[in-house]
Design a protein around this motif. Structure first.
Motif, PDB file in Angstrom:
ATOM      1  N   ALA A  28     -11.959 -11.406 -18.006  1.00 15.03           N
ATOM      2  CA  ALA A  28     -11.548 -12.434 -17.047  1.00 15.03           C
ATOM      3  C   ALA A  28     -10.141 -12.218 -16.496  1.00 15.03           C
ATOM      4  CB  ALA A  28     -11.645 -13.814 -17.689  1.00 15.03           C
ATOM      5  N   ARG A 110     -23.246 -17.624 -18.496  1.00 14.46           N
ATOM      6  CA  ARG A 110     -24.216 -18.212 -17.558  1.00 14.46           C
ATOM      7  C   ARG A 110     -25.478 -18.730 -18.260  1.00 14.46           C
ATOM      8  NH1 ARG A 110     -21.831 -19.118 -13.203  1.00 14.46           N
ATOM      9  NH2 ARG A 110     -23.816 -19.355 -12.168  1.00 14.46           N
ATOM     10  N   ASP A 141      -7.293 -17.683 -11.576  1.00 12.61           N
ATOM     11  CA  ASP A 141      -8.553 -17.674 -12.339  1.00 12.61           C
ATOM     12  C   ASP A 141      -9.588 -18.520 -11.603  1.00 12.61           C
ATOM     13  OD1 ASP A 141     -10.650 -17.722 -14.128  1.00 12.61           O
ATOM     14  OD2 ASP A 141      -9.396 -18.156 -15.876  1.00 12.61           O
ATOM     15  N   LYS A 142     -10.163 -17.932 -10.584  1.00 11.46           N
ATOM     16  CA  LYS A 142     -11.122 -18.655  -9.737  1.00 11.46           C
ATOM     17  C   LYS A 142     -12.371 -19.066 -10.508  1.00 11.46           C
ATOM     18  CE  LYS A 142      -8.589 -17.800  -6.051  1.00 11.46           C
ATOM     19  NZ  LYS A 142      -7.293 -18.383  -6.146  1.00 11.46           N
ATOM     20  N   VAL A 143     -12.796 -18.269 -11.476  1.00  5.59           N
ATOM     21  CA  VAL A 143     -14.016 -18.588 -12.235  1.00  5.59           C
ATOM     22  C   VAL A 143     -13.816 -19.874 -13.034  1.00  5.59           C
ATOM     23  CG1 VAL A 143     -15.577 -17.802 -14.070  1.00  5.59           C
ATOM     24  CG2 VAL A 143     -14.785 -16.191 -12.320  1.00  5.59           C
ATOM     25  N   THR A 146     -13.323 -22.915 -10.714  1.00  2.00           N
ATOM     26  CA  THR A 146     -14.587 -23.352 -10.114  1.00  2.00           C
ATOM     27  C   THR A 146     -15.448 -24.080 -11.139  1.00  2.00           C
ATOM     28  OG1 THR A 146     -14.535 -21.557  -8.505  1.00  2.00           O
ATOM     29  CG2 THR A 146     -16.691 -22.546  -8.952  1.00  2.00           C
ATOM     30  N   PHE A 147     -15.525 -23.546 -12.356  1.00  2.00           N
ATOM     31  CA  PHE A 147     -16.303 -24.184 -13.418  1.00  2.00           C
ATOM     32  C   PHE A 147     -15.784 -25.595 -13.695  1.00  2.00           C
ATOM     33  CE2 PHE A 147     -16.557 -25.172 -18.004  1.00  2.00           C
ATOM     34  CZ  PHE A 147     -17.930 -25.361 -18.107  1.00  2.00           C
TER      35      PHE A 147
END
Length: 180
Positions: A28, A110, A141-143, A146-147
Protein backbone atom coordinates in the motif's frame (compact mmCIF):
# COMPACT_ATOMS: atom_id res chain seq x y z
CA UNK A 1 -18.07 -19.93 1.97
CA UNK A 2 -15.22 -20.04 4.48
CA UNK A 3 -15.93 -19.45 8.15
CA UNK A 4 -15.14 -15.73 8.69
CA UNK A 5 -15.41 -13.35 11.61
CA UNK A 6 -13.71 -10.92 13.96
CA UNK A 7 -12.42 -11.63 17.45
CA UNK A 8 -10.14 -10.08 20.05
CA UNK A 9 -6.49 -10.76 19.26
CA UNK A 10 -4.52 -13.20 21.36
CA UNK A 11 -0.83 -13.05 22.16
CA UNK A 12 -0.33 -15.98 19.76
CA UNK A 13 -1.68 -13.81 16.91
CA UNK A 14 1.18 -11.30 17.16
CA UNK A 15 3.38 -12.90 14.49
CA UNK A 16 0.51 -13.09 12.01
CA UNK A 17 -0.47 -9.48 12.73
CA UNK A 18 3.11 -8.26 12.21
CA UNK A 19 3.43 -10.28 9.00
CA UNK A 20 0.19 -8.79 7.65
CA UNK A 21 1.29 -5.30 8.66
CA UNK A 22 4.57 -5.57 6.79
CA UNK A 23 3.02 -7.14 3.66
CA UNK A 24 0.23 -4.55 3.61
CA UNK A 25 2.61 -1.63 4.14
CA UNK A 26 4.98 -2.84 1.43
CA UNK A 27 2.13 -2.98 -1.05
CA UNK A 28 0.00 0.00 0.00
CA UNK A 29 2.77 2.47 0.82
CA UNK A 30 5.34 1.71 -1.91
CA UNK A 31 4.26 4.81 -3.84
CA UNK A 32 3.41 6.91 -0.76
CA UNK A 33 6.39 6.67 1.60
CA UNK A 34 10.04 7.31 0.81
CA UNK A 35 11.70 3.98 -0.09
CA UNK A 36 14.31 4.22 2.69
CA UNK A 37 11.64 4.82 5.35
CA UNK A 38 9.50 1.97 4.06
CA UNK A 39 12.52 -0.36 3.99
CA UNK A 40 13.35 0.57 7.58
CA UNK A 41 9.85 0.04 9.03
CA UNK A 42 9.43 -3.28 7.19
CA UNK A 43 12.92 -4.70 7.79
CA UNK A 44 13.64 -7.96 9.62
CA UNK A 45 14.73 -5.98 12.70
CA UNK A 46 11.53 -3.93 12.60
CA UNK A 47 9.49 -7.14 12.24
CA UNK A 48 10.85 -8.37 15.60
CA UNK A 49 9.80 -5.10 17.24
CA UNK A 50 6.34 -5.22 15.65
CA UNK A 51 5.79 -8.79 16.86
CA UNK A 52 6.69 -7.76 20.42
CA UNK A 53 4.46 -4.68 20.30
CA UNK A 54 1.47 -6.61 18.94
CA UNK A 55 1.94 -9.36 21.53
CA UNK A 56 1.88 -6.69 24.23
CA UNK A 57 -1.15 -4.97 22.67
CA UNK A 58 -3.05 -8.27 22.69
CA UNK A 59 -2.07 -9.37 26.19
CA UNK A 60 -1.51 -6.18 28.19
CA UNK A 61 -3.06 -3.16 26.44
CA UNK A 62 -2.40 0.27 27.98
CA UNK A 63 -6.06 0.60 29.01
CA UNK A 64 -9.32 -1.36 28.79
CA UNK A 65 -10.33 0.92 25.91
CA UNK A 66 -7.31 -0.05 23.81
CA UNK A 67 -8.19 -3.08 21.71
CA UNK A 68 -6.64 -5.19 19.01
CA UNK A 69 -9.07 -7.17 16.86
CA UNK A 70 -8.29 -9.74 14.20
CA UNK A 71 -10.28 -10.83 11.19
CA UNK A 72 -10.20 -14.57 10.66
CA UNK A 73 -11.09 -16.84 7.77
CA UNK A 74 -11.10 -20.56 8.52
CA UNK A 75 -9.02 -19.88 11.68
CA UNK A 76 -6.39 -17.96 9.68
CA UNK A 77 -5.70 -14.35 10.74
CA UNK A 78 -6.24 -12.26 7.59
CA UNK A 79 -6.47 -8.72 8.95
CA UNK A 80 -6.47 -6.59 12.08
CA UNK A 81 -7.61 -3.31 13.55
CA UNK A 82 -6.42 -1.44 16.64
CA UNK A 83 -8.14 1.41 18.44
CA UNK A 84 -7.83 3.41 21.62
CA UNK A 85 -8.94 6.65 23.23
CA UNK A 86 -8.18 9.74 21.14
CA UNK A 87 -5.01 11.50 22.23
CA UNK A 88 -5.34 14.62 20.09
CA UNK A 89 -5.76 17.63 22.40
CA UNK A 90 -8.82 18.91 20.53
CA UNK A 91 -10.80 15.74 21.30
CA UNK A 92 -12.25 14.42 24.56
CA UNK A 93 -11.03 10.82 24.97
CA UNK A 94 -14.19 10.01 26.93
CA UNK A 95 -16.25 10.44 23.75
CA UNK A 96 -13.71 10.18 20.92
CA UNK A 97 -11.61 7.17 19.95
CA UNK A 98 -8.90 6.77 17.35
CA UNK A 99 -8.72 3.99 14.81
CA UNK A 100 -4.97 3.48 15.03
CA UNK A 101 -4.71 1.02 12.18
CA UNK A 102 -6.84 -1.22 10.00
CA UNK A 103 -5.02 -3.55 7.63
CA UNK A 104 -6.02 -6.62 5.63
CA UNK A 105 -3.50 -9.06 4.22
CA UNK A 106 -3.13 -8.23 0.51
CA UNK A 107 -3.58 -11.95 -0.18
CA UNK A 108 -7.08 -11.77 1.35
CA UNK A 109 -8.28 -8.36 0.20
CA UNK A 110 -11.69 -7.49 -1.22
CA UNK A 111 -13.42 -10.23 0.80
CA UNK A 112 -15.19 -8.04 3.38
CA UNK A 113 -12.61 -8.43 6.15
CA UNK A 114 -11.95 -4.68 6.41
CA UNK A 115 -15.66 -3.94 6.65
CA UNK A 116 -16.10 -6.57 9.36
CA UNK A 117 -13.17 -5.13 11.33
CA UNK A 118 -14.54 -1.61 11.06
CA UNK A 119 -18.05 -2.70 12.10
CA UNK A 120 -16.71 -4.63 15.11
CA UNK A 121 -14.61 -1.62 16.12
CA UNK A 122 -17.63 0.68 15.97
CA UNK A 123 -19.79 -1.77 17.94
CA UNK A 124 -17.22 -1.99 20.76
CA UNK A 125 -16.70 1.76 20.86
CA UNK A 126 -20.43 2.46 21.03
CA UNK A 127 -20.59 0.15 24.07
CA UNK A 128 -17.89 2.39 25.60
CA UNK A 129 -20.01 5.51 24.98
CA UNK A 130 -17.81 6.81 22.15
CA UNK A 131 -19.62 9.04 19.67
CA UNK A 132 -16.78 10.13 17.35
CA UNK A 133 -14.08 8.07 15.70
CA UNK A 134 -10.97 9.65 14.15
CA UNK A 135 -8.02 8.30 12.21
CA UNK A 136 -4.83 9.75 10.75
CA UNK A 137 -4.22 8.59 7.17
CA UNK A 138 -1.63 9.40 4.57
CA UNK A 139 -3.08 12.05 2.31
CA UNK A 140 -2.01 10.08 -0.77
CA UNK A 141 -3.53 6.78 0.48
CA UNK A 142 -6.48 6.84 -1.90
CA UNK A 143 -7.45 3.22 -1.16
CA UNK A 144 -7.91 3.74 2.60
CA UNK A 145 -9.49 7.16 2.12
CA UNK A 146 -12.00 5.69 -0.35
CA UNK A 147 -12.75 2.73 1.93
CA UNK A 148 -13.35 4.92 4.98
CA UNK A 149 -15.20 7.52 2.89
CA UNK A 150 -17.66 4.85 1.74
CA UNK A 151 -18.45 4.30 5.44
CA UNK A 152 -19.17 7.96 6.14
CA UNK A 153 -15.71 9.23 7.08
CA UNK A 154 -14.56 12.67 5.93
CA UNK A 155 -11.56 14.97 6.46
CA UNK A 156 -12.00 17.30 9.43
CA UNK A 157 -9.57 19.93 8.15
CA UNK A 158 -6.65 18.89 10.38
CA UNK A 159 -3.33 17.84 8.84
CA UNK A 160 0.21 17.11 9.93
CA UNK A 161 3.50 16.44 8.19
CA UNK A 162 5.74 13.57 9.24
CA UNK A 163 9.48 13.67 8.64
CA UNK A 164 10.29 10.33 7.02
CA UNK A 165 13.49 11.48 5.37
CA UNK A 166 11.11 13.50 3.21
CA UNK A 167 7.94 15.25 4.36
CA UNK A 168 4.88 13.00 4.21
CA UNK A 169 1.49 14.59 4.83
CA UNK A 170 -1.31 12.98 6.82
CA UNK A 171 -4.88 14.18 7.19
CA UNK A 172 -7.28 13.39 9.98
CA UNK A 173 -10.57 11.77 9.08
CA UNK A 174 -13.57 11.54 11.38
CA UNK A 175 -16.99 9.97 11.55
CA UNK A 176 -19.97 10.13 13.89
CA UNK A 177 -20.71 6.74 15.44
CA UNK A 178 -23.38 7.83 17.90
CA UNK A 179 -26.28 5.40 17.93
CA UNK A 180 -29.22 6.68 15.90
Amino acid sequence: MADVGVRPARRADAAAVADIQVRAWRQAYRDILPAAALDEITSADAMKVWRERWAEAASTPPSPRHRLLVAVASDLVVGFAAHGPAEDPDHDPAHTAELLTLLVDPLHGRAGHGSRLLAATVDLLREDGVTTLISWVFEDDKVLRTFLGSSGWAPDGTARTLDMGEPVRQIRLHTDIAPE
